[in-house]
Motif scaffolding. Structure first.
Motif, PDB file in Angstrom:
ATOM      1  N   ALA A  41       0.755  -1.281  -0.038  1.00  0.00           N
ATOM      2  CA  ALA A  41      -0.047   0.050   0.250  1.00  0.00           C
ATOM      3  C   ALA A  41       0.814   1.357  -0.059  1.00  0.00           C
ATOM      4  O   ALA A  41       0.414   2.199  -0.721  1.00  0.00           O
ATOM      5  CB  ALA A  41      -0.859   0.020   1.223  1.00  0.00           C
ATOM      6  N   VAL A  42       1.969   1.232   0.845  1.00  0.00           N
ATOM      7  CA  VAL A  42       2.676   2.308   0.602  1.00  0.00           C
ATOM      8  C   VAL A  42       3.528   2.481  -0.418  1.00  0.00           C
ATOM      9  O   VAL A  42       3.596   3.820  -1.085  1.00  0.00           O
ATOM     10  CB  VAL A  42       3.940   2.316   1.804  1.00  0.00           C
ATOM     11  N   GLU A  44       2.235   1.695  -3.672  1.00  0.00           N
ATOM     12  CA  GLU A  44       1.367   2.168  -4.510  1.00  0.00           C
ATOM     13  C   GLU A  44       0.933   3.653  -4.080  1.00  0.00           C
ATOM     14  O   GLU A  44       0.935   4.516  -5.037  1.00  0.00           O
ATOM     15  CB  GLU A  44      -0.020   1.654  -4.177  1.00  0.00           C
ATOM     16  N   ALA A  45       0.932   4.211  -2.919  1.00  0.00           N
ATOM     17  CA  ALA A  45       0.839   5.391  -2.332  1.00  0.00           C
ATOM     18  C   ALA A  45       1.906   6.350  -2.821  1.00  0.00           C
ATOM     19  O   ALA A  45       1.532   7.512  -3.565  1.00  0.00           O
ATOM     20  CB  ALA A  45       0.528   5.787  -1.001  1.00  0.00           C
ATOM     21  N   LEU A  48       1.860   7.543  -6.476  1.00  0.00           N
ATOM     22  CA  LEU A  48       1.053   8.567  -6.690  1.00  0.00           C
ATOM     23  C   LEU A  48       1.503  10.134  -6.860  1.00  0.00           C
ATOM     24  O   LEU A  48       0.830  11.146  -7.254  1.00  0.00           O
ATOM     25  CB  LEU A  48      -0.142   8.575  -5.940  1.00  0.00           C
ATOM     26  N   ARG A  51       4.939  12.909  -1.882  1.00  0.00           N
ATOM     27  CA  ARG A  51       4.837  12.112  -0.599  1.00  0.00           C
ATOM     28  C   ARG A  51       4.264  13.034   0.648  1.00  0.00           C
ATOM     29  O   ARG A  51       3.907  12.416   1.587  1.00  0.00           O
ATOM     30  CB  ARG A  51       6.017  11.397  -0.414  1.00  0.00           C
ATOM     31  N   ASN A  54       0.615  13.135   0.988  1.00  0.00           N
ATOM     32  CA  ASN A  54       0.107  12.053   0.527  1.00  0.00           C
ATOM     33  C   ASN A  54      -0.437  11.441   1.611  1.00  0.00           C
ATOM     34  O   ASN A  54       0.468  10.587   2.497  1.00  0.00           O
ATOM     35  CB  ASN A  54       0.872  11.217  -0.229  1.00  0.00           C
ATOM     36  N   GLU A  56      -2.327   8.782   2.488  1.00  0.00           N
ATOM     37  CA  GLU A  56      -2.153   7.332   2.309  1.00  0.00           C
ATOM     38  C   GLU A  56      -0.734   6.861   2.683  1.00  0.00           C
ATOM     39  O   GLU A  56      -0.408   5.649   3.533  1.00  0.00           O
ATOM     40  CB  GLU A  56      -2.583   6.817   1.208  1.00  0.00           C
ATOM     41  N   TYR A  57       0.009   7.588   2.077  1.00  0.00           N
ATOM     42  CA  TYR A  57       1.724   7.426   2.196  1.00  0.00           C
ATOM     43  C   TYR A  57       1.933   7.559   3.472  1.00  0.00           C
ATOM     44  O   TYR A  57       2.565   6.800   4.020  1.00  0.00           O
ATOM     45  CB  TYR A  57       2.618   8.256   1.199  1.00  0.00           C
ATOM     46  N   GLY A  60       0.370   5.051   5.884  1.00  0.00           N
ATOM     47  CA  GLY A  60       1.223   3.577   5.444  1.00  0.00           C
ATOM     48  C   GLY A  60       2.583   3.529   6.366  1.00  0.00           C
ATOM     49  O   GLY A  60       2.892   2.716   7.009  1.00  0.00           O
TER      50      GLY A  60
END
Length: 171
Positions: A41-42, A44-45, A48, A51, A54, A56-57, A60
């Motif tokens: 998941a990290v 993938e984030a 994007l 960072r 971000n 999600e990053y 994660g």
């Protein structure tokens, strides 16, 4: 000195076989399942873009730190504990692993199993060997009266049953 806790006192570091297995299962899950999921998941984030903003990053990475911290703790803890996998010779007395039924002055009964600090769970009746009640019960016999200090003051209980079994699942 081998059985000291990080705070330096000599409290036992015993654990039941079931407790050890639960720690090993948690360690296995975190290392083989949860950490790879969060790592992906990290990744993938991170793909994007920026960072710094971000969420999600950032979340994660925080999860990975928490997982790694817990993995380190579990690994170290499993090296420190002593698994008690046999019954005591004298089963007429309360020792680690015993199921103990106590009765208070009002006649209400409670049943506890004396377990390691890593596995206590009062909802299951698992009482840490380091608790004041467990320390007061250790070494006592059936029908012994035990005094234990509680937040409400001193409490007297009588031991009405002591039993041992290897598996906690079939209590």
């Amino acid at each position: 000195m081998a059985n000291q806790t990080p705070s330096g006192n000599n409290r036992p570091r015993y654990i039941t076989p079931e407790g050890e297995q639960a720690l090993r299962d948690e360690l296995q899950f975190l290392w083989k399942v949860k950490r790879p999921e969060v790592t992906q998941a990290v990744r993938e984030a991170a793909a994007l873009g920026d960072r710094s903003e971000n969420a999600e990053y950032i979340y994660g990475k925080k999860q990975l730190r928490e997982i790694d911290r817990r993995v380190r703790f579990l690994s170290k803890r499993l090296d420190e504990v002593s698994v008690v996998d046999r019954l005591p010779e004298d089963r007429s007395r309360v020792f680690f692993g015993a199921w103990v039924t106590i009765e208070d002055a009002d006649g209400s009964e409670q049943e506890y199993r004396i377990v390691g600090a890593d596995e206590f769970d009062l909802e299951k009746g698992y009482l840490s060997i380091n608790s004041p009640l467990a320390r007061a019960l250790i070494g006592k016999h059936l029908d012994d009266e035990v005094s234990v200090r509680t937040p409400e003051g001193w409490k007297q209980v009588v031991i009405t049953d002591i039993r041992y079994q290897m598996a906690s699942n079939d209590k």
